[in-house]
Design an enzyme around this catalytic site. Structure first.
Site, short mmCIF file in Angstrom:
data_model
loop_
_atom_site.label_atom_id
_atom_site.label_comp_id
_atom_site.label_asym_id
_atom_site.label_seq_id
_atom_site.Cartn_x
_atom_site.Cartn_y
_atom_site.Cartn_z
CG HIS A 18 -1.99 -1.02 1.19
ND1 HIS A 18 -3.31 -0.72 0.98
CD2 HIS A 18 -1.94 -2.37 1.32
CE1 HIS A 18 -4.03 -1.83 0.97
NE2 HIS A 18 -3.22 -2.85 1.19
CG ASP A 115 -4.69 2.41 1.08
OD1 ASP A 115 -3.58 2.25 0.55
OD2 ASP A 115 -5.47 1.47 1.32
#
Ligand code: BUP
Length: 457
Positions: A18, A115
C-alpha cells in the site's frame, strides 16, 4: 486565481504494497509542481514501512510530513490475527482525527488521495471538510471491479457463502480465486472490503496503477457503468515509476546487485513472494530443488515469517541445509532480508520473475520487461495472476495453490520455470506498452494530467 498550484494530501494506509504506490504517486505529483503532503500512521506494522517513510521524507524535503499516532487494537476483540488487517481497522477508526490534522494545512487542500483500505470512513470525513476525495487503488482494475461489484453480488445471491463471481463486463472470477478472507462474512477483512466497496461512489474519482493496454475490458466496464452504475471516473495512471534516489538504511542492495552484475543478460530468474507471507518449510525445500534442477541462474528471496519484526526466525541453513547452499552457490543467490526489488527487476541480468503476483510486483516487472510466472496465494493475488495472463505479462498455473495439501513438486516447478525463460515473446509487448503509457503523451500520463488540471480549475 484559476491556475493556482494544487495542494494534494495523501492519506496512506498500512503495508509495503500500500505504501509504495503512495510514495511513487506523491513523488510524481511533486515533480509536476503540485504541493504535496503525506500522512502516514504510526507505529507501522513492519520495519520496512518505517524505513521507507523516513527515506522518502529525506529524499523529498518539499513534501510536508503529517504523522498520525494510533492506538493498537486488541486482536481477540476483533477476531482477527492478521496484523495488517488490524492496522487497517485502527486507521479506519481514526477518521475523526483528520479535521485536526488537516485544519491548518496551508495552502488549503485541493484534494485528498485516500487508500482503498480505509475508504469507508476516510471518504465521508474528507467530504465533510469540503475537500474533493480520490481513491488510489493499489491493485489491478479487475480487483477494483470485484470490490465495486461485491456489494451487489452479496445482495443478489441467495445461497450461503461465496461462489464464482461473474463481474458484469469483466470476467467470471472462480470461487477458488475469490480471496479466501471474503468467503466468510464474519471475517474482519470481509466487512472492511464490503464497506469500502459500498463507499466507492463517494469518491470524485479512482486512480489505478494499471494501463488500458493491460486491462482493457475491466477499465471499460468500470467506466461504462457495467460493473455498478454509480461508479466515479476510473483513471488508469500506471505504471507508477519507482521513486529514484531513495537510499534506505539496511538494504542489502550492494550484495544482490553486485551478484547480478556478474551474470549474463536476461539469464536470471528472480524469485520472491512478497513480504507478507511465509511459505511452508516443505514447499520452500521443494522449490529449492526445483530451482536447482531447472539449471537456471536464480536470485531467491526466502521469507519465513509473516512480519519482518516477528521474533521467531528460521535461518537459511536450517531451512535449506548447508549442503544445498553449497551446491547452488555458483548459480544461485539466496537471501532472506529486504531487497530493493525494483532495482533488481530493472537489472539487465534478470529475465524472469517467479512471483506471488502482488500487484506492485507485477507492475515493476512489466515496466522493466521481465516476464512473470505467477504463483499466487491469497488476497487479491489470484485475480492479479489472471490479469497477468490476460494482459500478456506472463503465465500462471491455476492449479498451483499454497493451500494445497501436497506441496507443488520440484519437477513441475522446474519445467514451468524453463517454459517461462523460453517465452521470449512475452517480454517485448509488456515493456513497450508500459513505456508508451508512461511517456509524455501516453495514455497514463494524459490521465494524470487531466487529474491535476481538474484540480487547478
Ligand atoms: Br518482499 C520485498 N523488497 O524484499 P506487492 C518487497 N519489496 O522492494 P503485496 C521490496 O514491496 P506483500 C522486498 O517491490 C513492492 O513494491 C516490492 O508490494 C517491494 O505485494 C512491494 O508486490 C510489495 O504489491 O504483498 O500484495 O503487498 O505485502 O506480501 O508483499
Amino acid at each position: 486565481d484559476r491556475r493556482r498550484t494544487p495542494h494534494i494530501v495523501f492519506l496512506a494506509s498500512s503495508g509495503m504494497g500500500h505504501l509504495n504506490p503512495f510514495l511513487r504517486l506523491a513523488a510524481q505529483l511533486s515533480a509536476r509542481d503540485c504541493r504535496v503532503s503525506l500522512l502516514t500512521t504510526h507505529p507501522t506494522v513492519s520495519a520496512a514501512e518505517e524505513r521507507h517513510v523516513d527515506a522518502f521524507f529525506a529524499a523529498f524535503p518539499g513534501v510536508r510530513r503529517l504523522d498520525l499516532h494510533l492506538p493498537l487494537l486488541d486482536p481477540s476483540e476483533l477476531n482477527c490475527a492478521d496484523p495488517f488487517t488490524l492496522r487497517f481497522e485502527s486507521i479506519r477508526r481514526s477518521a475523526h482525527l483528520l479535521p485536526r490534522v488537516l485544519a491548518d494545512a496551508s495552502p488549503p487542500v485541493s484534494a485528498a488521495i485516500v487508500d482503498i483500505s480505509v475508504a469507508s470512513s476516510y471518504l465521508p470525513a474528507v467530504a465533510e471538510m469540503g475537500i474533493p476525495s480520490y481513491i488510489l487503488f493499489i491493485s489491478c482494475a479487475a480487483m477494483l471491479a470485484l470490490c465495486a461489484y461485491f456489494p451487489t453480488y452479496l445482495a443478489t445471491k441467495n445461497t450461503f457463502g461465496v461462489g464464482d463471481i461473474d463481474i458484469p463486463g469483466v470476467w467470471r472470477v472462480p470461487k477458488s480465486s475469490v480471496p479466501v478472507v471474503l468467503h466468510d462474512q464474519n471475517q474482519l477483512f470481509a466487512k472492511q472490503f464490503l464497506e469500502n466497496g459500498q463507499a466507492l461512489p463517494k469518491a470524485n474519482g479512482i486512480l489505478v496503477n494499471t494501463l488500458h493496454a493491460w486491462e482493457p475490458e475491466a477499465l471499460a466496464a468500470l467506466n461504462e457503468g457495467k460493473v455498478t452504475p454509480d461508479m466515479p471516473p476510473v483513471l488508469a495512471i500506471g505504471p507508477l515509476l519507482p521513486v529514484p534516489k531513495m537510499s534506505v538504511e539496511g538494504e542489502s542492495v550492494s550484495a544482490t546487485l553486485a551478484w547480478l552484475d556478474r551474470q549474463p543478460d536476461r539469464s536470471v530468474v528472480y524469485v520472491s513472494f512478497g513480504n507478507r507471507t511465509g511459505m511452508q518449510a516443505e514447499q520452500i525445500r521443494e522449490l529449492g530443488i526445483g530451482l536447482e534442477r531447472s539449471g537456471l541462474r536464480f536470485l531467491w528471496v526466502v521469507k519465513s515469517k509473516v512480519v519482518d519484526r516477528a521474533e521467531v526466525e528460521v535461518g537459511l541453513e536450517e531451512l535449506l541445509g548447508e549442503e544445498y547452499l553449497a551446491k547452488i552457490k555458483d548459480r544461485g543467490m539466496v537471501v532472506k532480508d529486504w531487497v530493493e526489488q525494483a532495482e533488481i527487476l530493472r537489472h539487465r541480468a534478470v529475465g524472469g520473475f517467479l512471483s506471488h503476483c502482488g500487484w506492485n510486483s507485477v507492475v515493476e516487472a512489466a515496466l522493466y520487461g521481465v516476464r512473470i510466472l505467477g504463483w499466487p496465494m491469497g488476497g487479491d493475488q489470484r485475480v492479479s495472476a489472471a490479469a497477468v495472463a490476460r494482459g500478456g505479462l506472463g503465465i500462471w498455473v491455476e492449479g498451483w495453490s499454497w493451500q494445497a495439501e501436497e506441496p507443488i513438486k520440484a519437477e513441475e516447478i522446474s519445467e514451468r520455470l524453463k517454459d517461462l525463460m523460453a517465452a521470449e515473446g512475452l517480454r517485448a509487448s509488456a515493456t513497450t506498452m508500459a513505456a508508451a503509457a508512461a511517456d509524455v503523451g501516453g495514455t497514463s500520463y494524459q490521465e494524470l494530467t487531466h487529474f491535476t488540471e481538474s484540480l487547478t480549475l
